[in-house]
Scaffold this motif. Sequence first.
Motif, PDB file in Angstrom:
ATOM      1  N   PHE A 129       5.046   2.001   1.252  1.00  0.00           N
ATOM      2  CA  PHE A 129       6.148   2.754   0.652  1.00  0.00           C
ATOM      3  C   PHE A 129       6.793   3.674   1.694  1.00  0.00           C
ATOM      4  O   PHE A 129       8.010   3.789   1.769  1.00  0.00           O
ATOM      5  N   LEU A 130       5.949   4.332   2.475  1.00  0.00           N
ATOM      6  CA  LEU A 130       6.458   5.213   3.521  1.00  0.00           C
ATOM      7  C   LEU A 130       7.313   4.436   4.508  1.00  0.00           C
ATOM      8  O   LEU A 130       8.410   4.871   4.866  1.00  0.00           O
ATOM      9  N   ARG A 131       6.840   3.273   4.926  1.00  0.00           N
ATOM     10  CA  ARG A 131       7.577   2.478   5.892  1.00  0.00           C
ATOM     11  C   ARG A 131       8.942   2.049   5.337  1.00  0.00           C
ATOM     12  O   ARG A 131       9.950   2.108   6.023  1.00  0.00           O
ATOM     13  N   ASP A 132       8.964   1.628   4.079  1.00  0.00           N
ATOM     14  CA  ASP A 132      10.224   1.219   3.449  1.00  0.00           C
ATOM     15  C   ASP A 132      11.240   2.364   3.455  1.00  0.00           C
ATOM     16  O   ASP A 132      12.420   2.177   3.768  1.00  0.00           O
ATOM     17  N   SER A 150       0.834  -1.197   0.000  1.00  0.00           N
ATOM     18  CA  SER A 150       0.000   0.000   0.000  1.00  0.00           C
ATOM     19  C   SER A 150       0.871   1.249   0.000  1.00  0.00           C
ATOM     20  O   SER A 150       2.103   1.181   0.086  1.00  0.00           O
ATOM     21  N   GLU A 151       0.225   2.402  -0.081  1.00  0.00           N
ATOM     22  CA  GLU A 151       0.942   3.672  -0.014  1.00  0.00           C
ATOM     23  C   GLU A 151       1.702   3.789   1.308  1.00  0.00           C
ATOM     24  O   GLU A 151       2.838   4.277   1.346  1.00  0.00           O
ATOM     25  N   TYR A 152       1.091   3.317   2.391  1.00  0.00           N
ATOM     26  CA  TYR A 152       1.761   3.373   3.697  1.00  0.00           C
ATOM     27  C   TYR A 152       2.991   2.463   3.710  1.00  0.00           C
ATOM     28  O   TYR A 152       3.981   2.754   4.368  1.00  0.00           O
TER      29      TYR A 152
END
Length: 267
Positions: A90-93, A86-88
């Motif tokens: 990507f943020l976590r990565d 999910s979009e989240y």
Amino acid sequence: MSKGYQAIALYLTQNPNDVAVRSVNALGERCGMHASNLVRFAQALGYTGFKDLQAVFQKRLSTAAPGFEARVKALEGELGSRKDRSEYGFLRDLVVRDVASLQALLTDIAPDDLARAAELLDGAEAVYLLGQLRSAPVVDLLRYLLTMLGKRCVLLDPSGGLATHMARSMGGKDVLVAVSFRFYATEVVNIVERTAEAGRAIIALTDSTLSPLAKNAEVLFAVPEHEYTFSRSLAAPMCLAQALTVALAARLQNNARDPRIPTVTGQ
């Protein structure tokens, strides 16, 4: 070096811990070269084979801090592995890899280099700032912070094609701060070389000791860029730029305990 040898050298210098522990076949696959090319590279440097070259990295590893990939794995273990796309996710990565890059600054940046850079900035009549393409945000931040500290600075803006001509106005007591990462902007490299020929002090922030900026820098900050799945981050270079200006603020304010950088609204 040939382009192939340059690629090998770049991989070895930016991934020294991997070089120490992985097989020559695995290393060749990671840097996109056949294993035999790594063997010939080692022989070109005077080693009998790749194992002799690898021993240098193994000796270093016995006293070195964990590498980037080891930090990433530790953080993923702490924060939980990514299971979603999910979009989240990507943020976590990005956060995991940025935290690992920031941690690396504490082991990769020498205290003496920070002190010397702060000394050069403090003694400069004017600080010239140079960075293009993806490096531009770093020098923009430096211009803002130096201006707020009351330090005269000149941004070598590429617009209008005047950056090279503006650089020629540097005086003997001025300092150039140059920022560039792969693939290095040609104009930046040329200005650094001409500035060095003129005998001006240069502080370089780049991605490798093999960078074309490295040989002319009085102070070199090499912040390795690691492969990101979909983006390359400026978190570590931005943090280092802030650290330089805070160190300068401490000198200007004679306050190593709690230096402050004023803001536009604060003034």
